[in-house]
Design a protein around this motif. Structure first.
Motif, PDB file in Angstrom:
ATOM      1  N   MET A 199     -20.848 -23.212  27.783  1.00  0.00           N
ATOM      2  CA  MET A 199     -21.808 -22.270  27.012  1.00  0.00           C
ATOM      3  C   MET A 199     -21.250 -22.400  25.542  1.00  0.00           C
ATOM      4  N   PHE A 200     -22.144 -22.046  24.693  1.00  0.00           N
ATOM      5  CA  PHE A 200     -21.910 -22.164  23.291  1.00  0.00           C
ATOM      6  C   PHE A 200     -22.162 -20.892  22.562  1.00  0.00           C
ATOM      7  N   TYR A 201     -21.374 -20.228  21.810  1.00  0.00           N
ATOM      8  CA  TYR A 201     -21.680 -18.993  21.241  1.00  0.00           C
ATOM      9  C   TYR A 201     -21.207 -19.115  19.677  1.00  0.00           C
ATOM     10  N   ALA A 202     -21.999 -18.421  18.834  1.00  0.00           N
ATOM     11  CA  ALA A 202     -21.551 -18.335  17.551  1.00  0.00           C
ATOM     12  C   ALA A 202     -21.036 -17.004  16.958  1.00  0.00           C
ATOM     13  N   VAL A 203     -20.088 -16.971  15.981  1.00  0.00           N
ATOM     14  CA  VAL A 203     -19.628 -15.659  15.527  1.00  0.00           C
ATOM     15  C   VAL A 203     -19.536 -15.756  14.184  1.00  0.00           C
ATOM     16  N   ALA A 204     -20.003 -15.111  13.303  1.00  0.00           N
ATOM     17  CA  ALA A 204     -20.135 -14.871  11.774  1.00  0.00           C
ATOM     18  C   ALA A 204     -18.799 -14.040  11.351  1.00  0.00           C
ATOM     19  N   ASN A 205     -17.757 -14.717  10.695  1.00  0.00           N
ATOM     20  CA  ASN A 205     -16.672 -13.894  10.200  1.00  0.00           C
ATOM     21  C   ASN A 205     -16.575 -13.616   8.767  1.00  0.00           C
ATOM     22  N   LYS A 206     -16.111 -12.391   8.457  1.00  0.00           N
ATOM     23  CA  LYS A 206     -15.810 -12.292   7.050  1.00  0.00           C
ATOM     24  C   LYS A 206     -14.393 -11.911   6.880  1.00  0.00           C
ATOM     25  N   ILE A 207     -13.872 -12.643   5.937  1.00  0.00           N
ATOM     26  CA  ILE A 207     -12.137 -12.331   5.809  1.00  0.00           C
ATOM     27  C   ILE A 207     -11.856 -12.202   4.432  1.00  0.00           C
ATOM     28  N   GLY A 208     -11.287 -10.932   4.314  1.00  0.00           N
ATOM     29  CA  GLY A 208     -11.220 -10.481   2.984  1.00  0.00           C
ATOM     30  C   GLY A 208      -9.719 -10.085   2.561  1.00  0.00           C
ATOM     31  N   ASP A 209      -8.801 -11.013   3.549  1.00  0.00           N
ATOM     32  CA  ASP A 209      -7.500 -10.877   2.720  1.00  0.00           C
ATOM     33  C   ASP A 209      -7.187 -11.813   1.487  1.00  0.00           C
ATOM     34  N   GLU A 210      -6.468 -11.133   0.585  1.00  0.00           N
ATOM     35  CA  GLU A 210      -6.292 -12.042  -0.619  1.00  0.00           C
ATOM     36  C   GLU A 210      -5.444 -13.104  -0.537  1.00  0.00           C
ATOM     37  N   ASN A 211      -4.306 -13.016   0.334  1.00  0.00           N
ATOM     38  CA  ASN A 211      -3.461 -14.341   0.358  1.00  0.00           C
ATOM     39  C   ASN A 211      -4.102 -15.228   1.136  1.00  0.00           C
ATOM     40  N   THR A 212      -5.189 -15.002   2.179  1.00  0.00           N
ATOM     41  CA  THR A 212      -5.931 -15.739   2.932  1.00  0.00           C
ATOM     42  C   THR A 212      -6.875 -16.656   2.011  1.00  0.00           C
ATOM     43  N   TYR A 213      -7.507 -15.874   1.107  1.00  0.00           N
ATOM     44  CA  TYR A 213      -8.369 -16.282   0.226  1.00  0.00           C
ATOM     45  C   TYR A 213      -7.747 -17.386  -0.633  1.00  0.00           C
ATOM     46  N   LYS A 214      -6.526 -17.108  -1.006  1.00  0.00           N
ATOM     47  CA  LYS A 214      -6.078 -18.177  -1.844  1.00  0.00           C
ATOM     48  C   LYS A 214      -5.515 -19.279  -1.332  1.00  0.00           C
ATOM     49  N   ILE A 215      -5.148 -19.332   0.100  1.00  0.00           N
ATOM     50  CA  ILE A 215      -4.704 -20.405   0.627  1.00  0.00           C
ATOM     51  C   ILE A 215      -5.804 -21.174   0.996  1.00  0.00           C
ATOM     52  N   CYS A 216      -7.193 -20.688   1.101  1.00  0.00           N
ATOM     53  CA  CYS A 216      -8.410 -21.248   1.697  1.00  0.00           C
ATOM     54  C   CYS A 216      -9.004 -21.893   0.232  1.00  0.00           C
ATOM     55  N   SER A 217      -8.568 -21.492  -0.856  1.00  0.00           N
ATOM     56  CA  SER A 217      -9.730 -21.709  -2.022  1.00  0.00           C
ATOM     57  C   SER A 217      -8.763 -22.583  -3.166  1.00  0.00           C
ATOM     58  N   THR A 234     -19.526 -10.719  25.152  1.00  0.00           N
ATOM     59  CA  THR A 234     -19.093  -9.710  23.847  1.00  0.00           C
ATOM     60  C   THR A 234     -17.860 -10.344  23.298  1.00  0.00           C
ATOM     61  N   ILE A 235     -17.910 -10.542  22.123  1.00  0.00           N
ATOM     62  CA  ILE A 235     -16.518 -11.466  21.454  1.00  0.00           C
ATOM     63  C   ILE A 235     -16.084 -10.659  20.066  1.00  0.00           C
ATOM     64  N   GLU A 236     -14.974 -10.354  20.165  1.00  0.00           N
ATOM     65  CA  GLU A 236     -14.283  -9.928  18.844  1.00  0.00           C
ATOM     66  C   GLU A 236     -13.328 -10.862  18.395  1.00  0.00           C
ATOM     67  N   VAL A 237     -13.340 -11.004  16.915  1.00  0.00           N
ATOM     68  CA  VAL A 237     -12.346 -12.176  16.243  1.00  0.00           C
ATOM     69  C   VAL A 237     -11.564 -11.340  15.486  1.00  0.00           C
ATOM     70  N   LEU A 238     -10.205 -11.514  15.480  1.00  0.00           N
ATOM     71  CA  LEU A 238      -9.336 -10.832  14.734  1.00  0.00           C
ATOM     72  C   LEU A 238      -8.326 -12.013  13.790  1.00  0.00           C
ATOM     73  N   HIS A 239      -8.062 -11.608  12.683  1.00  0.00           N
ATOM     74  CA  HIS A 239      -7.155 -12.104  11.691  1.00  0.00           C
ATOM     75  C   HIS A 239      -6.208 -11.415  10.965  1.00  0.00           C
ATOM     76  N   LEU A 240      -4.981 -11.555  11.346  1.00  0.00           N
ATOM     77  CA  LEU A 240      -3.911 -10.720  10.906  1.00  0.00           C
ATOM     78  C   LEU A 240      -4.260  -9.321  11.636  1.00  0.00           C
ATOM     79  N   SER A 241      -4.447  -9.174  12.650  1.00  0.00           N
ATOM     80  CA  SER A 241      -4.679  -8.035  13.425  1.00  0.00           C
ATOM     81  C   SER A 241      -5.901  -7.197  12.954  1.00  0.00           C
ATOM     82  N   LEU A 242      -6.650  -7.755  12.245  1.00  0.00           N
ATOM     83  CA  LEU A 242      -7.975  -7.185  11.455  1.00  0.00           C
ATOM     84  C   LEU A 242      -9.027  -7.754  12.130  1.00  0.00           C
ATOM     85  N   VAL A 243     -10.084  -6.955  12.646  1.00  0.00           N
ATOM     86  CA  VAL A 243     -11.283  -7.334  13.158  1.00  0.00           C
ATOM     87  C   VAL A 243     -11.995  -7.918  12.022  1.00  0.00           C
ATOM     88  N   VAL A 244     -12.408  -9.301  11.979  1.00  0.00           N
ATOM     89  CA  VAL A 244     -13.109  -9.972  10.966  1.00  0.00           C
ATOM     90  C   VAL A 244     -14.608 -10.472  11.477  1.00  0.00           C
TER      91      VAL A 244
END
Length: 214
Positions: free
Chosen positions: A143-161, A114-124
């Protein structure tokens, strides 16, 4: 003198000089002198000592080999990541690596992750997988495992794009629980890691594990 009609047998304890009624023959009790060697079987103490020693050695070996030892889980960082942008969100798919070590003298089976990924204290991102990974005695597996994350933070979106920004990294906090079964009981192992991931482009080169900044 014997009674008429009665049946007699020779008395075994009278040195053949007497008789007893036949119906009392099975009620005789044999008396053996205290010093008779039949009361002192040879090597009795040795046999008892060997039996006790064998039980102690067997019990010690069973306890030594069956005594539960720790199962360690160490995050080994990211293996690869892919990034896609939509209008407001960042879709960040990551593949991670876990190193699992079994210190026991018996095999274990990994049954749940069981995996939970957080970004800025929010589960993504979240994932829960049923597994059947067997790890032998005193062995390690990766062991390898994959996680699909969706980040909706506006500032993070600007940094990445934005192309003008030279560094495009996001910090992900990964929390996980690994369930292992061994000797008819289950054990849950908790682990966590902090990882910087390039959110600008795709990367198939393994990333290094980065400690949480202080």
């Amino acid at each position: 003198m014997g009674t008429a009609g009665a049946s007699f047998v020779t008395c075994p304890t009278c040195q053949g000089s007497g008789e007893i009624p036949r119906e009392l023959e099975k009620q005789l009790v044999a008396l053996i002198p205290y010093g008779d060697q039949r009361l002192k079987p040879r090597h009795t103490k040795l046999f008892v000592f060997l039996a006790v020693l064998t039980c102690l050695v067997t019990s010690s070996l069973i306890i030594f080999f069956l005594f539960p030892r720790p199962i360690s889980v160490q995050p080994a960082g990211l293996n690869s990541s892919t990034v896609a942008f939509d209008v407001t969100d960042i879709n960040l798919n990551i593949t991670n690596i876990l190193n699992i070590s079994n210190s026991n003298y018996y095999p274990i089976t990994v049954t749940q992750l069981t995996i939970e990924v957080l970004h800025l204290s929010l589960v993504v991102g979240q994932v829960s997988n049923s597994l059947l990974l067997h790890i032998g005695p005193l062995a390690s597996e990766q062991m390898f495992y994959a996680v699909a994350n969706k980040i909706g933070d506006e500032n993070t979106y600007k940094i990445c794009s934005w192309m003008k920004i030279k560094v495009h990294h996001v910090l992900l906090h990964i929390q996980g629980t690994l369930t292992c079964s061994c000797l008819s009981h289950s054990e849950q192992l908790v682990f966590q890691s902090y990882e910087y991931v390039d959110c600008r482009g795709n990367a198939s080169v393994p990333h290094l594990l980065v400690p949480h900044p202080t």
